[in-house]
Design a protein around this motif. Structure first.
Motif, PDB file in Angstrom:
ATOM      1  N   LEU A 181      24.752 -12.305 -34.717  1.00 20.31           N
ATOM      2  CA  LEU A 181      24.252 -12.502 -33.196  1.00 20.31           C
ATOM      3  C   LEU A 181      25.173 -13.388 -32.573  1.00 20.31           C
ATOM      4  CD1 LEU A 181      20.429 -11.963 -33.763  1.00 20.31           C
ATOM      5  CD2 LEU A 181      21.847 -10.319 -32.127  1.00 20.31           C
ATOM      6  N   GLU A 182      25.536 -14.400 -33.297  1.00 13.80           N
ATOM      7  CA  GLU A 182      26.372 -15.461 -32.507  1.00 13.80           C
ATOM      8  C   GLU A 182      27.747 -14.926 -32.129  1.00 13.80           C
ATOM      9  OE1 GLU A 182      26.603 -18.844 -35.069  1.00 13.80           O
ATOM     10  OE2 GLU A 182      24.747 -19.711 -34.198  1.00 13.80           O
ATOM     11  N   ALA A 183      28.115 -14.047 -33.220  1.00 11.75           N
ATOM     12  CA  ALA A 183      29.632 -13.270 -32.841  1.00 11.75           C
ATOM     13  C   ALA A 183      29.312 -12.262 -31.535  1.00 11.75           C
ATOM     14  CB  ALA A 183      30.005 -12.551 -34.016  1.00 11.75           C
ATOM     15  N   LEU A 184      28.180 -11.780 -31.438  1.00 11.24           N
ATOM     16  CA  LEU A 184      27.873 -10.943 -30.527  1.00 11.24           C
ATOM     17  C   LEU A 184      27.952 -11.548 -29.143  1.00 11.24           C
ATOM     18  CD1 LEU A 184      27.108  -8.064 -29.454  1.00 11.24           C
ATOM     19  CD2 LEU A 184      24.703  -8.774 -29.975  1.00 11.24           C
ATOM     20  N   VAL A 185      27.347 -12.756 -29.072  1.00 15.15           N
ATOM     21  CA  VAL A 185      27.250 -13.693 -27.823  1.00 15.15           C
ATOM     22  C   VAL A 185      28.507 -13.959 -27.454  1.00 15.15           C
ATOM     23  CG1 VAL A 185      26.539 -15.994 -27.112  1.00 15.15           C
ATOM     24  CG2 VAL A 185      24.978 -14.588 -28.482  1.00 15.15           C
ATOM     25  N   ARG A 186      29.481 -14.366 -28.451  1.00 16.05           N
ATOM     26  CA  ARG A 186      30.872 -14.710 -28.106  1.00 16.05           C
ATOM     27  C   ARG A 186      31.729 -13.487 -27.370  1.00 16.05           C
ATOM     28  NH1 ARG A 186      30.661 -17.984 -32.956  1.00 16.05           N
ATOM     29  NH2 ARG A 186      31.449 -16.247 -34.077  1.00 16.05           N
ATOM     30  N   ALA A 187      31.305 -12.378 -28.148  1.00 18.72           N
ATOM     31  CA  ALA A 187      32.008 -11.090 -27.526  1.00 18.72           C
ATOM     32  C   ALA A 187      31.528 -10.855 -26.067  1.00 18.72           C
ATOM     33  CB  ALA A 187      31.709 -10.101 -28.510  1.00 18.72           C
ATOM     34  N   TYR A 188      30.151 -10.903 -26.005  1.00 22.42           N
ATOM     35  CA  TYR A 188      29.508 -10.568 -24.786  1.00 22.42           C
ATOM     36  C   TYR A 188      30.079 -11.836 -23.649  1.00 22.42           C
ATOM     37  CZ  TYR A 188      25.939 -10.381 -20.986  1.00 22.42           C
ATOM     38  OH  TYR A 188      25.290 -10.174 -19.873  1.00 22.42           O
ATOM     39  N   VAL A 189      30.049 -12.871 -23.970  1.00 23.90           N
ATOM     40  CA  VAL A 189      30.602 -13.992 -22.903  1.00 23.90           C
ATOM     41  C   VAL A 189      32.013 -13.737 -22.457  1.00 23.90           C
ATOM     42  CG1 VAL A 189      30.549 -16.450 -22.367  1.00 23.90           C
ATOM     43  CG2 VAL A 189      28.529 -15.731 -23.492  1.00 23.90           C
ATOM     44  N   SER A 190      32.744 -13.207 -23.348  1.00 27.36           N
ATOM     45  CA  SER A 190      34.288 -13.045 -22.925  1.00 27.36           C
ATOM     46  C   SER A 190      34.426 -11.913 -22.554  1.00 27.36           C
ATOM     47  CB  SER A 190      34.920 -13.633 -24.096  1.00 27.36           C
ATOM     48  OG  SER A 190      34.482 -12.760 -25.359  1.00 27.36           O
ATOM     49  N   GLN A 191      33.284 -11.076 -22.614  1.00 27.10           N
ATOM     50  CA  GLN A 191      33.446  -9.525 -22.058  1.00 27.10           C
ATOM     51  C   GLN A 191      34.225  -8.768 -22.743  1.00 27.10           C
ATOM     52  OE1 GLN A 191      31.436  -7.897 -19.388  1.00 27.10           O
ATOM     53  NE2 GLN A 191      30.067  -9.322 -20.646  1.00 27.10           N
ATOM     54  N   GLN A 192      34.509  -9.030 -24.026  1.00 28.89           N
ATOM     55  CA  GLN A 192      35.108  -8.057 -24.853  1.00 28.89           C
ATOM     56  C   GLN A 192      34.524  -6.685 -25.469  1.00 28.89           C
ATOM     57  OE1 GLN A 192      36.338 -11.639 -27.280  1.00 28.89           O
ATOM     58  NE2 GLN A 192      38.079 -10.408 -27.423  1.00 28.89           N
ATOM     59  N   ARG A 193      34.573  -5.596 -24.493  1.00 24.79           N
ATOM     60  CA  ARG A 193      33.712  -4.636 -24.743  1.00 24.79           C
ATOM     61  C   ARG A 193      33.737  -4.091 -26.115  1.00 24.79           C
ATOM     62  NH1 ARG A 193      29.204  -3.573 -23.091  1.00 24.79           N
ATOM     63  NH2 ARG A 193      29.324  -4.914 -21.316  1.00 24.79           N
ATOM     64  N   ASN A 194      34.837  -3.711 -26.718  1.00 24.78           N
ATOM     65  CA  ASN A 194      34.850  -3.342 -28.132  1.00 24.78           C
ATOM     66  C   ASN A 194      34.402  -4.197 -29.078  1.00 24.78           C
ATOM     67  OD1 ASN A 194      36.646  -1.305 -26.924  1.00 24.78           O
ATOM     68  ND2 ASN A 194      38.688  -2.026 -27.654  1.00 24.78           N
ATOM     69  N   LEU A 195      34.350  -5.563 -28.947  1.00 21.34           N
ATOM     70  CA  LEU A 195      33.927  -6.220 -30.092  1.00 21.34           C
ATOM     71  C   LEU A 195      32.484  -6.106 -29.825  1.00 21.34           C
ATOM     72  CD1 LEU A 195      35.761  -9.799 -30.465  1.00 21.34           C
ATOM     73  CD2 LEU A 195      35.386  -8.044 -32.079  1.00 21.34           C
ATOM     74  N   ILE A 196      31.997  -6.216 -28.326  1.00 17.13           N
ATOM     75  CA  ILE A 196      30.580  -6.248 -28.150  1.00 17.13           C
ATOM     76  C   ILE A 196      29.808  -5.016 -28.942  1.00 17.13           C
ATOM     77  CG2 ILE A 196      28.783  -5.728 -26.620  1.00 17.13           C
ATOM     78  CD1 ILE A 196      30.333  -7.138 -24.581  1.00 17.13           C
ATOM     79  N   THR A 208      31.173  -2.944 -31.481  1.00 22.56           N
ATOM     80  CA  THR A 208      31.199  -2.946 -33.029  1.00 22.56           C
ATOM     81  C   THR A 208      30.154  -4.189 -33.587  1.00 22.56           C
ATOM     82  OG1 THR A 208      33.340  -4.227 -32.639  1.00 22.56           O
ATOM     83  CG2 THR A 208      33.524  -2.728 -34.226  1.00 22.56           C
ATOM     84  N   HIS A 209      30.161  -5.292 -32.888  1.00 17.94           N
ATOM     85  CA  HIS A 209      29.218  -6.315 -33.491  1.00 17.94           C
ATOM     86  C   HIS A 209      27.721  -5.671 -33.149  1.00 17.94           C
ATOM     87  CE1 HIS A 209      31.835  -9.534 -34.258  1.00 17.94           C
ATOM     88  NE2 HIS A 209      32.040 -10.016 -33.046  1.00 17.94           N
ATOM     89  N   LEU A 210      27.354  -5.065 -32.206  1.00 16.73           N
ATOM     90  CA  LEU A 210      26.050  -4.302 -32.033  1.00 16.73           C
ATOM     91  C   LEU A 210      25.933  -3.199 -33.040  1.00 16.73           C
ATOM     92  CD1 LEU A 210      23.417  -4.424 -30.320  1.00 16.73           C
ATOM     93  CD2 LEU A 210      24.531  -2.861 -28.710  1.00 16.73           C
ATOM     94  N   GLN A 211      26.770  -2.471 -33.314  1.00 15.55           N
ATOM     95  CA  GLN A 211      26.880  -1.437 -34.127  1.00 15.55           C
ATOM     96  C   GLN A 211      26.299  -1.929 -35.596  1.00 15.55           C
ATOM     97  OE1 GLN A 211      28.138   1.972 -35.107  1.00 15.55           O
ATOM     98  NE2 GLN A 211      26.928   2.388 -32.924  1.00 15.55           N
ATOM     99  N   ASP A 212      27.098  -3.010 -35.996  1.00 14.11           N
ATOM    100  CA  ASP A 212      26.943  -3.505 -37.224  1.00 14.11           C
ATOM    101  C   ASP A 212      25.515  -4.189 -37.589  1.00 14.11           C
ATOM    102  OD1 ASP A 212      29.541  -2.947 -37.921  1.00 14.11           O
ATOM    103  OD2 ASP A 212      30.253  -4.978 -37.814  1.00 14.11           O
ATOM    104  N   ILE A 213      25.094  -4.864 -36.548  1.00 14.86           N
ATOM    105  CA  ILE A 213      23.667  -5.417 -36.428  1.00 14.86           C
ATOM    106  C   ILE A 213      22.776  -4.248 -36.506  1.00 14.86           C
ATOM    107  CG2 ILE A 213      21.949  -6.849 -35.418  1.00 14.86           C
ATOM    108  CD1 ILE A 213      24.429  -8.177 -33.990  1.00 14.86           C
ATOM    109  N   GLN A 214      22.733  -3.139 -35.649  1.00 18.10           N
ATOM    110  CA  GLN A 214      22.134  -2.007 -35.789  1.00 18.10           C
ATOM    111  C   GLN A 214      21.846  -1.405 -37.264  1.00 18.10           C
ATOM    112  OE1 GLN A 214      22.270  -0.194 -32.155  1.00 18.10           O
ATOM    113  NE2 GLN A 214      20.363   0.719 -32.205  1.00 18.10           N
ATOM    114  N   THR A 215      23.018  -0.944 -37.674  1.00 17.62           N
ATOM    115  CA  THR A 215      23.217  -0.312 -38.781  1.00 17.62           C
ATOM    116  C   THR A 215      22.422  -1.163 -39.987  1.00 17.62           C
ATOM    117  OG1 THR A 215      25.395   0.510 -38.279  1.00 17.62           O
ATOM    118  CG2 THR A 215      24.906   0.733 -40.602  1.00 17.62           C
ATOM    119  N   TYR A 216      22.830  -2.421 -40.148  1.00 22.45           N
ATOM    120  CA  TYR A 216      22.374  -3.195 -41.045  1.00 22.45           C
ATOM    121  C   TYR A 216      20.718  -2.986 -41.179  1.00 22.45           C
ATOM    122  CZ  TYR A 216      20.695  -7.538 -43.226  1.00 22.45           C
ATOM    123  OH  TYR A 216      19.961  -8.711 -44.001  1.00 22.45           O
TER     124      TYR A 216
END
Ligand code: ASP
Ligand code: MG
Length: 413
Positions: A45-60, A62-70
């Protein structure tokens, strides 16, 4: 009334959730069960925050997907009604689609706190399915903090009232570690690894008979087996020793956990969730302090030395300015030492915070620093233990008090 706390490692997979249920069924009826985010979810989730704050859509995505799949994988191996988890993920998705507003730390808390929300939704649903009357309680409604995001300071009076009112003695309450809320309804967190602290807050407010932290180690050891070959299980530890060990960085218990328990003489058990029949360690009001040395090892330390640019000494005025800058930057000092014309501190080399701090300090001081260091703390040391840990290390700084020695070293190894 007892309080149990299960950390991320104990619920990292479906087997872990089943094991938790087993322990609660056999030893924890009418208990408050505090649960952390599953496995390494908080880091994710920390990685997701970094992606979100820097508005890197693709990264947001992938991180969200990974967390959800887990989490979906864990759920797929358990039975129960997990619809609340879907609702939480849907809320998170909606949040992430909006542009970021507020400070980094505030955004962090809104997102990272969901790890605990999801884990407790899964655990509560599963416990209910197994026939236990488990009530899910939202810790955000109970733990009231100020607006220091990522390090919320507890408003004890309000929290005490709310917890007393909300928690009944006659069933099992499942709640989140680590999270709280400001009086105006914004989510806060209590600092990394803060779930232990949550358990202590509940225990304090409920005058619990004990707290048990269920861990992936047999109890509190005198050293971390990750770094030391020979470790000894400490069966009994005084509150004072436990506070000191945790304060110097023994990661087995969060440092803020002990004090509230000590105030009400509530014993704290640290036990293995793999071997729940074993007694583990008990921390309490004992007469006898530890009889063997304990070792705490921290890597990735940086030694920062400050030298005034003018001809001033390191005295009260300079010191108060320096401490203010450390506090503003959110950098905790692990060790400090001063001479007439220099002031040295050792801190964790946190890439989010240290570079900013260094830039600030450089405005007033000549700054030198050494990174890649280790900080070794020995409580109840003697010379032979010091000699033993210094093999193959270069000693940069040493500080001794009556019971504790701290050594800042570079590994030559
Ligand atoms: N999940 C949070 C963390 O990993 C809190 C905790 O585990 O105690 O920092
Ligand atoms: Mg955790």
């Amino acid at each position: 009334m007892k309080v149990f706390k299960f950390g991320g490692a104990s619920v990292k997979d479906a087997a872990g959730v089943r094991n938790l249920a087993n322990i609660v069924q056999t030893q924890g009826q009418n208990t408050v069960v505090v649960v952390s985010a599953m496995g390494k979810t908080t880091n994710a989730l920390e990685a997701l925050v970094r992606a979100y704050v820097s508005q890197q859509r693709n990264l947001i995505d992938t991180h969200l997907q990974d967390i959800q799949t887990y989490h979906t994988n864990i759920i797929s191996e358990l039975s129960g009604d997990f619809s609340k988890v879907d609702t939480t993920f849907a809320g998170l998705e909606t949040y992430l689609r909006k542009p970021p507003i507020g400070s980094y730390d505030e955004i962090y808390d809104q997102i990272v706190s969901l790890g605990e929300v999801i884990s407790t939704q899964i655990v509560a649903a599963y416990l209910t399915e197994t026939g236990l009357s488990a009530r899910w309680a939202d810790a955000r409604q109970l733990i009231c903090t100020d607006a220091t995001f990522r390090e919320g300071r507890v408003d004890w009076e309000t929290t005490n009232q709310r917890i007393k009112q909300a928690v009944s003695q006659n069933n099992t309450t499942i709640t989140q570690g680590f999270i709280g809320q400001t009086s105006d309804g914004r989510t806060t967190t209590l600092g990394r690894e803060g779930s232990d602290y949550t358990a202590a807050i509940f225990a304090y407010c409920l005058d619990a008979e004990s707290v048990t932290i269920w861990k992936d180690v047999p109890g509190v050891l005198n050293a971390d087996p990750k770094w030391f070959d020979e470790t000894v299980l400490l069966e009994k530890i005084t509150y004072q020793d436990a506070i000191e060990l945790a304060y110097y960085g023994a990661t087995v218990i969060h440092p803020k956990t002990i004090k509230p328990l000590q105030n009400k003489s509530i014993p704290l058990f640290v036990r293995s969730f793999m071997e729940p029949e074993k007694p583990g360690t008990v921390i309490g009001a004992f007469e006898q302090h530890l009889s063997i040395p304990s070792f705490i090892f921290k890597v990735n330390q940086v030694l920062i030395s400050l030298h005034p640019n003018d001809f001033s000494f390191i005295a009260e005025d300079n010191l108060s300015r320096i401490f203010g800058q450390f506090a503003d930057a959110g950098v905790k000092i692990n060790l400090m030492q001063n001479t007439a014309i220099s002031f040295s501190v050792v801190v964790d080399n946190n890439p989010d915070r240290v570079p900013n701090l260094l830039a600030q300090l450089k405005q007033n001081f000549r700054v030198t620093y050494n990174d890649g260091l280790e900080l070794i703390t020995i409580r109840y040391y003697d010379q032979s233990t010091i000699d033993r840990v210094l093999v193959n290390k270069k000693l940069l700084l040493e500080q001794k008090s009556r019971y504790t020695v701290q050594l800042v070293v570079r590994d030559l190894g």
